[in-house]
Design an enzyme around this catalytic site. Structure first.
Site, short mmCIF file in Angstrom:
data_model
loop_
_atom_site.label_atom_id
_atom_site.label_comp_id
_atom_site.label_asym_id
_atom_site.label_seq_id
_atom_site.Cartn_x
_atom_site.Cartn_y
_atom_site.Cartn_z
N CYS A 178 39.89 83.44 61.99
CA CYS A 178 39.36 84.52 62.84
C CYS A 178 40.25 84.83 63.43
O CYS A 178 41.05 85.01 63.22
CB CYS A 178 37.48 83.37 63.27
SG CYS A 178 38.60 82.27 64.81
N ASN A 222 41.27 82.34 66.68
CA ASN A 222 40.78 81.18 66.79
C ASN A 222 40.65 79.90 67.92
O ASN A 222 41.39 78.31 67.56
CB ASN A 222 42.59 80.28 65.58
CG ASN A 222 42.53 78.92 65.99
OD1 ASN A 222 43.39 78.43 65.89
ND2 ASN A 222 41.95 78.73 64.24
N CYS A 259 36.75 79.48 68.15
CA CYS A 259 35.07 79.58 68.26
C CYS A 259 34.94 79.52 66.70
O CYS A 259 35.38 77.90 66.52
CB CYS A 259 34.81 80.88 68.41
SG CYS A 259 34.93 81.60 70.36
N ARG A 260 35.77 80.16 65.72
CA ARG A 260 34.92 80.64 64.58
C ARG A 260 35.54 79.71 63.62
O ARG A 260 35.12 78.82 63.06
CB ARG A 260 34.50 81.70 63.82
CG ARG A 260 33.52 82.89 64.68
CD ARG A 260 33.38 83.92 64.61
NE ARG A 260 34.87 84.96 64.32
CZ ARG A 260 35.10 86.13 64.42
NH1 ARG A 260 34.54 86.62 63.48
NH2 ARG A 260 36.07 86.80 65.00
N SER A 261 36.85 80.32 63.38
CA SER A 261 37.38 79.11 62.10
C SER A 261 38.05 77.42 62.57
O SER A 261 38.28 76.76 62.06
CB SER A 261 39.21 79.97 61.98
OG SER A 261 39.50 80.15 63.36
N ASP A 273 30.66 87.04 65.80
CA ASP A 273 31.80 86.53 67.30
C ASP A 273 31.66 85.99 67.94
O ASP A 273 30.07 87.41 68.36
CB ASP A 273 33.23 87.76 67.05
CG ASP A 273 33.94 87.35 68.28
OD1 ASP A 273 34.12 86.19 68.64
OD2 ASP A 273 35.00 87.73 68.06
P1 4NP Z 1 37.15 83.89 67.59
O1 4NP Z 1 36.52 84.93 68.72
O2 4NP Z 1 37.51 84.34 66.47
O3 4NP Z 1 35.65 83.14 66.37
O4 4NP Z 1 38.10 82.95 67.69
C1 4NP Z 1 37.10 84.87 69.45
C2 4NP Z 1 37.96 84.41 70.27
C3 4NP Z 1 38.52 84.96 71.93
C4 4NP Z 1 38.44 86.68 71.62
C5 4NP Z 1 38.36 87.22 70.64
C6 4NP Z 1 37.51 86.33 69.37
N1 4NP Z 1 38.91 87.22 72.56
O5 4NP Z 1 39.05 88.16 72.39
O6 4NP Z 1 40.03 86.63 73.86
#
Ligand code: 4NP
Length: 157
Positions: free
Chosen positions: A14, A17, A19-21, A128
């Site tokens: 994702c 790294n 939340c989703r992955s 997200d």
């Molecule tokens: P992820 O979510 O891609 O599912 O881990 C996010 C976590 C943090 C951020 C963006 C997406 N960020 O911009 O910090």
């Protein structure tokens, strides 16, 4: 008896790294353990970005996973060029992750969207949840849980 080799490797990707992955990694391993086939798999996750490198998964994601009996111990890291040869399957959470992966050299044939695997999914991308409310984390869990079951069935020997 010797341990069988880990014959199939899967990398979930994702943006951050956190939340989703890491959820997909934890859910896939959990489901593989439930089926007694976790020894077949090498599973990891990574982000296209490096802002959260070294961090545990977001506390909201870990709490949601824990409610469903899934442990998320992984630490965030950014995807590397070596991942594109190490891993047989690279599973992106959304289209922008897929585009970013291909733009830094991931072989197109190895990269799929997680929800491509789930014809029943109401959406094509795992949203997200980072900037949204708690219900977003539950929605992500449900999408990831269903699609990982299908991925596991596809990859199980
Ligand atoms: P992820 O979510 O891609 O599912 O881990 C996010 C976590 C943090 C951020 C963006 C997406 N960020 O911009 O910090």
């Amino acid at each position: 008896m010797t341990t069988p080799p880990k014959s199939t490797s899967v990398l979930f990707v994702c943006l951050g790294n956190i939340c989703r992955s890491p959820l997909a990694e934890g859910v896939f391993i959990h489901q593989a353990k439930e089926r007694g086939i976790d020894a077949q798999f090498h599973v990891d996750s990574a982000g296209t970005g490096n802002w959260h490198a070294g961090d545990l998964a977001d506390a909201r994601m870990r709490e949601t996973a824990t409610r469903h009996g899934v442990h998320l111990p992984s630490r965030a890291r950014q995807v590397t060029a070596a991942d594109f040869t190490t891993f047989d399957h690279i599973i992106a959470m959304d289209e922008s992750n897929r585009r970013d992966l291909i733009s830094v050299g991931a072989p197109k044939a190895k990269v799929r969207l997680l929800l491509e695997l789930d014809p029943q999914a109401a959406v094509r991308e795992v949203p997200d949840p980072y900037y949204g409310g708690p219900e977003g984390f539950e929605e992500v869990f449900a999408l990831v849980d269903s699609a990982c079951k299908l991925l596991l069935s596809e990859l199980a020997e």
